[in-house]
Design a protein around this motif. Structure first.
Motif, PDB file in Angstrom:
ATOM      1  N   ASP A  78       0.872  -1.178   0.000  1.00  0.00           N
ATOM      2  CA  ASP A  78       0.000   0.000   0.000  1.00  0.00           C
ATOM      3  C   ASP A  78       0.906   1.224   0.000  1.00  0.00           C
ATOM      4  O   ASP A  78       1.576   1.518   1.004  1.00  0.00           O
ATOM      5  CB  ASP A  78      -0.897  -0.004   1.236  1.00  0.00           C
ATOM      6  CG  ASP A  78      -1.844   1.193   1.264  1.00  0.00           C
ATOM      7  OD1 ASP A  78      -1.684   2.101   0.427  1.00  0.00           O
ATOM      8  OD2 ASP A  78      -2.737   1.219   2.138  1.00  0.00           O
ATOM      9  N   PRO A  79       0.974   1.980  -1.109  1.00  0.00           N
ATOM     10  CA  PRO A  79       1.944   3.076  -1.222  1.00  0.00           C
ATOM     11  C   PRO A  79       1.544   4.372  -0.532  1.00  0.00           C
ATOM     12  O   PRO A  79       2.256   5.367  -0.644  1.00  0.00           O
ATOM     13  CB  PRO A  79       2.045   3.274  -2.739  1.00  0.00           C
ATOM     14  CG  PRO A  79       0.700   2.883  -3.253  1.00  0.00           C
ATOM     15  CD  PRO A  79       0.242   1.755  -2.357  1.00  0.00           C
ATOM     16  N   ALA A  80       0.407   4.392   0.174  1.00  0.00           N
ATOM     17  CA  ALA A  80       0.030   5.603   0.895  1.00  0.00           C
ATOM     18  C   ALA A  80       1.020   5.867   2.032  1.00  0.00           C
ATOM     19  O   ALA A  80       1.462   4.931   2.712  1.00  0.00           O
ATOM     20  CB  ALA A  80      -1.385   5.477   1.448  1.00  0.00           C
ATOM     21  N   PHE A  81       1.381   7.134   2.243  1.00  0.00           N
ATOM     22  CA  PHE A  81       2.362   7.442   3.288  1.00  0.00           C
ATOM     23  C   PHE A  81       2.067   8.799   3.915  1.00  0.00           C
ATOM     24  O   PHE A  81       1.377   9.647   3.349  1.00  0.00           O
ATOM     25  CB  PHE A  81       3.780   7.444   2.713  1.00  0.00           C
ATOM     26  CG  PHE A  81       4.172   8.758   2.067  1.00  0.00           C
ATOM     27  CD1 PHE A  81       4.942   9.693   2.740  1.00  0.00           C
ATOM     28  CD2 PHE A  81       3.732   9.075   0.774  1.00  0.00           C
ATOM     29  CE1 PHE A  81       5.289  10.907   2.153  1.00  0.00           C
ATOM     30  CE2 PHE A  81       4.080  10.279   0.173  1.00  0.00           C
ATOM     31  CZ  PHE A  81       4.859  11.199   0.861  1.00  0.00           C
ATOM     32  N   PHE A  82       2.624   8.982   5.112  1.00  0.00           N
ATOM     33  CA  PHE A  82       2.645  10.255   5.820  1.00  0.00           C
ATOM     34  C   PHE A  82       4.022  10.383   6.454  1.00  0.00           C
ATOM     35  O   PHE A  82       4.582   9.404   6.960  1.00  0.00           O
ATOM     36  CB  PHE A  82       1.570  10.289   6.910  1.00  0.00           C
ATOM     37  CG  PHE A  82       1.744  11.429   7.891  1.00  0.00           C
ATOM     38  CD1 PHE A  82       1.202  12.670   7.636  1.00  0.00           C
ATOM     39  CD2 PHE A  82       2.462  11.244   9.071  1.00  0.00           C
ATOM     40  CE1 PHE A  82       1.354  13.722   8.535  1.00  0.00           C
ATOM     41  CE2 PHE A  82       2.639  12.288   9.973  1.00  0.00           C
ATOM     42  CZ  PHE A  82       2.076  13.535   9.698  1.00  0.00           C
ATOM     43  N   ALA A  83       4.592  11.582   6.438  1.00  0.00           N
ATOM     44  CA  ALA A  83       5.892  11.805   7.074  1.00  0.00           C
ATOM     45  C   ALA A  83       5.954  13.210   7.629  1.00  0.00           C
ATOM     46  O   ALA A  83       5.545  14.176   6.975  1.00  0.00           O
ATOM     47  CB  ALA A  83       7.027  11.590   6.059  1.00  0.00           C
ATOM     48  N   THR A  84       6.440  13.325   8.845  1.00  0.00           N
ATOM     49  CA  THR A  84       6.683  14.627   9.436  1.00  0.00           C
ATOM     50  C   THR A  84       8.022  14.590  10.152  1.00  0.00           C
ATOM     51  O   THR A  84       8.413  13.547  10.702  1.00  0.00           O
ATOM     52  CB  THR A  84       5.555  15.027  10.408  1.00  0.00           C
ATOM     53  OG1 THR A  84       5.774  16.373  10.868  1.00  0.00           O
ATOM     54  CG2 THR A  84       5.464  14.108  11.606  1.00  0.00           C
ATOM     55  N   GLY A  85       8.756  15.692  10.115  1.00  0.00           N
ATOM     56  CA  GLY A  85      10.057  15.651  10.753  1.00  0.00           C
ATOM     57  C   GLY A  85      10.795  16.972  10.687  1.00  0.00           C
ATOM     58  O   GLY A  85      10.338  17.960  10.099  1.00  0.00           O
ATOM     59  N   ILE A  86      11.961  16.962  11.309  1.00  0.00           N
ATOM     60  CA  ILE A  86      12.883  18.094  11.308  1.00  0.00           C
ATOM     61  C   ILE A  86      14.225  17.601  10.798  1.00  0.00           C
ATOM     62  O   ILE A  86      14.644  16.477  11.093  1.00  0.00           O
ATOM     63  CB  ILE A  86      13.035  18.686  12.731  1.00  0.00           C
ATOM     64  CG1 ILE A  86      14.042  19.844  12.733  1.00  0.00           C
ATOM     65  CG2 ILE A  86      13.440  17.632  13.749  1.00  0.00           C
ATOM     66  CD1 ILE A  86      14.094  20.601  14.055  1.00  0.00           C
ATOM     67  N   SER A  87      14.891  18.427   9.987  1.00  0.00           N
ATOM     68  CA  SER A  87      16.207  18.094   9.466  1.00  0.00           C
ATOM     69  C   SER A  87      17.088  19.328   9.554  1.00  0.00           C
ATOM     70  O   SER A  87      16.667  20.425   9.171  1.00  0.00           O
ATOM     71  CB  SER A  87      16.101  17.619   8.012  1.00  0.00           C
ATOM     72  OG  SER A  87      17.383  17.301   7.493  1.00  0.00           O
ATOM     73  N   LEU A  88      18.300  19.133  10.054  1.00  0.00           N
ATOM     74  CA  LEU A  88      19.199  20.258  10.311  1.00  0.00           C
ATOM     75  C   LEU A  88      20.609  19.919   9.847  1.00  0.00           C
ATOM     76  O   LEU A  88      21.095  18.813  10.095  1.00  0.00           O
ATOM     77  CB  LEU A  88      19.200  20.565  11.810  1.00  0.00           C
ATOM     78  CG  LEU A  88      20.131  21.633  12.365  1.00  0.00           C
ATOM     79  CD1 LEU A  88      19.562  22.182  13.672  1.00  0.00           C
ATOM     80  CD2 LEU A  88      21.556  21.110  12.633  1.00  0.00           C
ATOM     81  N   VAL A  89      21.248  20.875   9.184  1.00  0.00           N
ATOM     82  CA  VAL A  89      22.671  20.764   8.844  1.00  0.00           C
ATOM     83  C   VAL A  89      23.301  22.134   9.057  1.00  0.00           C
ATOM     84  O   VAL A  89      22.767  23.153   8.591  1.00  0.00           O
ATOM     85  CB  VAL A  89      22.890  20.309   7.391  1.00  0.00           C
ATOM     86  CG1 VAL A  89      24.381  20.326   7.051  1.00  0.00           C
ATOM     87  CG2 VAL A  89      22.335  18.912   7.165  1.00  0.00           C
ATOM     88  N   ALA A  90      24.439  22.172   9.751  1.00  0.00           N
ATOM     89  CA  ALA A  90      25.158  23.421   9.983  1.00  0.00           C
ATOM     90  C   ALA A  90      26.590  23.292   9.486  1.00  0.00           C
ATOM     91  O   ALA A  90      27.295  22.342   9.846  1.00  0.00           O
ATOM     92  CB  ALA A  90      25.155  23.779  11.469  1.00  0.00           C
ATOM     93  N   HIS A  91      26.995  24.233   8.648  1.00  0.00           N
ATOM     94  CA  HIS A  91      28.386  24.364   8.212  1.00  0.00           C
ATOM     95  C   HIS A  91      28.932  25.654   8.809  1.00  0.00           C
ATOM     96  O   HIS A  91      28.303  26.719   8.699  1.00  0.00           O
ATOM     97  CB  HIS A  91      28.472  24.393   6.684  1.00  0.00           C
ATOM     98  CG  HIS A  91      28.056  23.115   6.032  1.00  0.00           C
ATOM     99  ND1 HIS A  91      28.835  21.974   6.099  1.00  0.00           N
ATOM    100  CD2 HIS A  91      26.946  22.785   5.325  1.00  0.00           C
ATOM    101  CE1 HIS A  91      28.221  20.998   5.443  1.00  0.00           C
ATOM    102  NE2 HIS A  91      27.090  21.455   4.974  1.00  0.00           N
TER     103      HIS A  91
END
Length: 279
Positions: free
Chosen positions: A94-107
């Motif tokens: 079943d290809p239905a999806f939900f996604a929630t999140g935080i992504s961080l990168v610091a240079h």
């Protein structure tokens, strides 16, 4: 999208963590005499079905201490396409999806201040699970910083039943590896995925991973941001950043997931360093 109570709780937490992290990073810039701040850009996603598919907010700051830092939050859903669906936990049938999140990168501007990556996410297919982690990426490693980072993450793991520091630390070591260079991307941290079952326990652990990052990384930045450096240090940082870019473009699963699900291109590629060299 209509979110259930678990999806709403996860989304709200990730957005609140974003706010606290960004406030702390801006405070560091102020301590350095900079007026830099985050530029926030909202984006919307259209699902392949043609229906609205959620969206997010990309936050980027370029300052005196943080040469480039991106903090993204997103909440998306819809249908995964083709063979890609088969690679996602619980989406093969079943290809239905939900996604929630935080992504961080610091240079960072100072090569003695380690770059860093952190993300936490909650995904729903026919299964529900948390994933995420944090890893430290110093161009010029310092043992004390590495030990501080790992000790703080270990404490977060040890406080929760789902936390398994030895396994998650080894997972990060294995994942953040560049096979064609035969080197690791950084000095590790933790990486976890597919934490299913007890939502409350897994959510509490994921929250503590976010809190641990907010505890340890600003402390390391403040410890190193005024260290003296020279042109050789900058050259070493730019060469190291080339390796970082190679990993993110060739191997990183988060980059692939964002591209395959129609995410915002600028948000997906904000992980790339502002300047890098290949000699």
């Amino acid at each position: 999208m209509i979110l259930d109570s678990e999806q709403t709780a996860a989304r709200t937490w990730f957005e609140s963590l974003r706010d606290r992290i960004c406030a702390e990073f801006v405070a560091i810039e102020r301590e350095a005499g900079s007026d830099a701040d985050f530029d926030y850009i909202a984006w919307d996603r259209t699902d392949p079905s043609g229906e609205p598919g959620g969206g997010g907010v990309r936050g980027v700051m370029k300052g005196r201490v943080f040469e480039k830092v991106g903090v993204n939050v997103s909440t998306v859903g819809g249908t995964l396409e083709g063979d890609f669906a088969k690679s996602i936990n619980g989406a093969a049938d079943d290809p239905a999806f939900f996604a929630t999140g935080i992504s961080l990168v610091a240079h960072m501007a100072n090569p003695h201040v380690p770059a860093v990556h952190m993300n936490c996410r909650f995904l729903v297919t026919t299964k529900r699970w948390f994933g995420g982690g944090a890893d430290l990426n110093p161009p010029l490693p310092v043992a004390a910083d590495t030990e501080d980072f790992h000790a703080t993450l270990k404490a977060a793991c040890d406080a929760h039943a789902p936390g398994d520091y030895p396994r998650f630390s080894k997972w990060a070591e294995d994942y953040f590896y560049i096979p064609h260079r035969q080197v690791h991307r950084g000095v590790g941290g933790i990486f976890f995925d597919h934490l299913e079952g007890d939502f409350a326990a897994n959510f509490a652990f994921t929250q503590d991973v976010g809190r641990a990052f907010l505890d340890t990384y600003p402390r390391i930045v403040r410890r190193r941001m005024n260290d003296a450096f020279d042109d050789a240090d900058i050259a070493a940082m730019h060469a190291w950043r080339g390796r970082y870019a190679e990993f993110n473009l060739v191997y990183d699963r988060g980059t692939l997931f964002g591209l395959k699900t129609g995410g915002n291109i600028d948000a997906i590629l904000m992980s790339l360093p502002p300047v890098a060299t290949w000699e």
